[in-house]
Design a protein around this motif. Sequence first.
Motif, short mmCIF file in Angstrom:
data_model
loop_
_atom_site.label_atom_id
_atom_site.label_comp_id
_atom_site.label_asym_id
_atom_site.label_seq_id
_atom_site.Cartn_x
_atom_site.Cartn_y
_atom_site.Cartn_z
N LEU A 1 -5.34 19.06 -11.92
CA LEU A 1 -5.95 17.73 -11.82
C LEU A 1 -5.60 17.07 -10.49
CD1 LEU A 1 -5.46 15.76 -15.16
CD2 LEU A 1 -7.35 15.51 -13.57
N ALA A 2 -4.33 17.23 -10.09
CA ALA A 2 -3.87 16.60 -8.84
C ALA A 2 -4.65 17.15 -7.64
CB ALA A 2 -2.38 16.84 -8.65
N ILE A 3 -4.88 18.47 -7.62
CA ILE A 3 -5.61 19.04 -6.48
C ILE A 3 -7.06 18.57 -6.49
CG2 ILE A 3 -6.28 21.17 -5.30
CD1 ILE A 3 -4.04 22.48 -6.99
N THR A 4 -7.65 18.53 -7.68
CA THR A 4 -9.03 18.08 -7.78
C THR A 4 -9.14 16.65 -7.24
OG1 THR A 4 -9.09 19.38 -9.80
CG2 THR A 4 -11.01 18.01 -9.37
N LEU A 5 -8.17 15.83 -7.66
CA LEU A 5 -8.14 14.45 -7.19
C LEU A 5 -8.01 14.40 -5.66
CD1 LEU A 5 -7.56 11.49 -8.52
CD2 LEU A 5 -5.26 11.92 -7.71
N GLN B 1 -1.50 19.99 -0.21
CA GLN B 1 -2.19 21.25 0.11
C GLN B 1 -3.70 21.11 0.01
OE1 GLN B 1 -0.07 23.95 -2.48
NE2 GLN B 1 1.46 24.40 -0.91
N GLY B 2 -4.15 20.35 -0.98
CA GLY B 2 -5.60 20.11 -1.14
C GLY B 2 -6.15 19.37 0.07
N LEU C 1 1.31 26.63 2.11
CA LEU C 1 -0.07 26.28 2.47
C LEU C 1 -0.77 27.45 3.15
CD1 LEU C 1 -2.31 24.13 2.79
CD2 LEU C 1 -1.19 23.41 4.89
N SER C 2 0.02 28.27 3.85
CA SER C 2 -0.59 29.41 4.55
C SER C 2 -1.28 30.35 3.56
CB SER C 2 0.46 30.15 5.37
OG SER C 2 1.47 30.64 4.52
N MET C 3 -0.74 30.43 2.33
CA MET C 3 -1.36 31.28 1.32
C MET C 3 -2.74 30.74 0.93
SD MET C 3 0.27 32.08 -2.39
CE MET C 3 -0.76 31.57 -3.73
N VAL C 4 -2.82 29.41 0.77
CA VAL C 4 -4.10 28.79 0.40
C VAL C 4 -5.11 28.99 1.53
CG1 VAL C 4 -5.21 26.67 -0.39
CG2 VAL C 4 -2.80 27.04 -0.87
#
Length: 418
Positions: free
Chosen positions: A97-101, A314-315, A359-362
């Motif tokens: 939810l946090a990333i979607t936000l 990260q998002g 973050l590098s993974m994302v």
Amino acid sequence: MKKRKINLTGQILIALVLGAIVGIVLYGMSDSYVKDTLLVDGIFKFLGTVFIAALKMLIVPVVFFALVVGVSSLNDIRQLGRIGTKTMLYYLITTALAITLALGVAFVMSPGSNFKMPVLEETDVAINEGVPFIDVLINIVPSNPVQAMAEANMLQIIFFAIMVGIAITIMGDKVPTVRLFLNECNDLFLRLVTLVMLFAPLGIFGLTARTFSQLGYEIMLPLSKYLLTVVIGLALQVVVYMIILRVVSGLNPIYLVKKITSPLSIAFSTASSAAALPVTIRTAEEQLGVDKKVASFALPLGATINMDGTAIMQGVATFFIAQVYADGLSPSQFLLVILTATLASIGTASVPGAGLIMLSMVLTTVGLPVEGIALIIAVDRIIDMARTSINVCGDIVGTVVVAKSENALDKEIYYTTK
Ligand code: ASP
């Protein structure tokens, strides 16, 4: 005349603000013996480092004893499975939810528009492609529990403590001395947390003054839109927590907010949810009324795998880098970011700066240049402080929600204010 004494929470808040002001003032001053040697790398470093060391000293014993005592107080081992499942589900859902936000806020704020694309340069950020999932599972079982403790490997310590707790439950009345000993150790270490916290105002002052005296404010300016987007995302997440507490648990969130100043200030000044863990556990048990059996399990687990603040960073960072280096994110990339950032935040260590490395993974997964991290590295320390506070806040809220659903929350303590 009656002297009014400021309580510890008040002292901590004053230390935080004073530290920031002193740090900012010092940053503006030119280098000198007094500024650099005596203050920043002298007194401030001493106060901050000693405080962090004292907190770290308590992490392993507090987690181990609290968890053994918590598990051995369960009447029924099946309850452990239920608490575990609920906690994991809660943590995963709130992180997604946090990333979607975060992506939603980034979409509206468009932090990368008008940002001049710098020439790609090599960065020394290590590329982290993550450990295969099966290895993560295998690594939970410690082949040597003493080593696990020496390395503060949280998942291994959790596993070992649960096993010991289960064995004590099964043995019941046959091990009264062990039970008593562990209970007393648990009380002893929680008391030590209280003692270390007496030093918190000085430690927090030293940490914030030092950090702020080293932050380069001028490099932040071009990144102010990115910074603002992350901060808005983090603030909205707090609103989400309040709604969850109210709607899911029927609790008044204001009481929780008032009582979590100490763990949140430590998270903010140290940028490490692990360092805040002993205080987080004590606050949840003693001030929010969460029973040991939930607090001792859900909080160390949360500090290790539940990082909503990190996920938000990260998002937003991925969205920002996609805007600067590509034409933004496609709908399928959006979904991929939600999935990988959830996994990345689980794998993020609860120490300063770990979120940026993950973050590098994302970025790699969605096909963006890892070098993009170099763009945001200058402001990461300040964001780290803010996101770590939200990470800890998320752990506490999750623990309270699970405790309430298990009838393991003492409402009288929750609603008592001193
Ligand atoms: N510093 C964060 C924490 O300890 C992790 C991160 O870098 O995002 O919670």
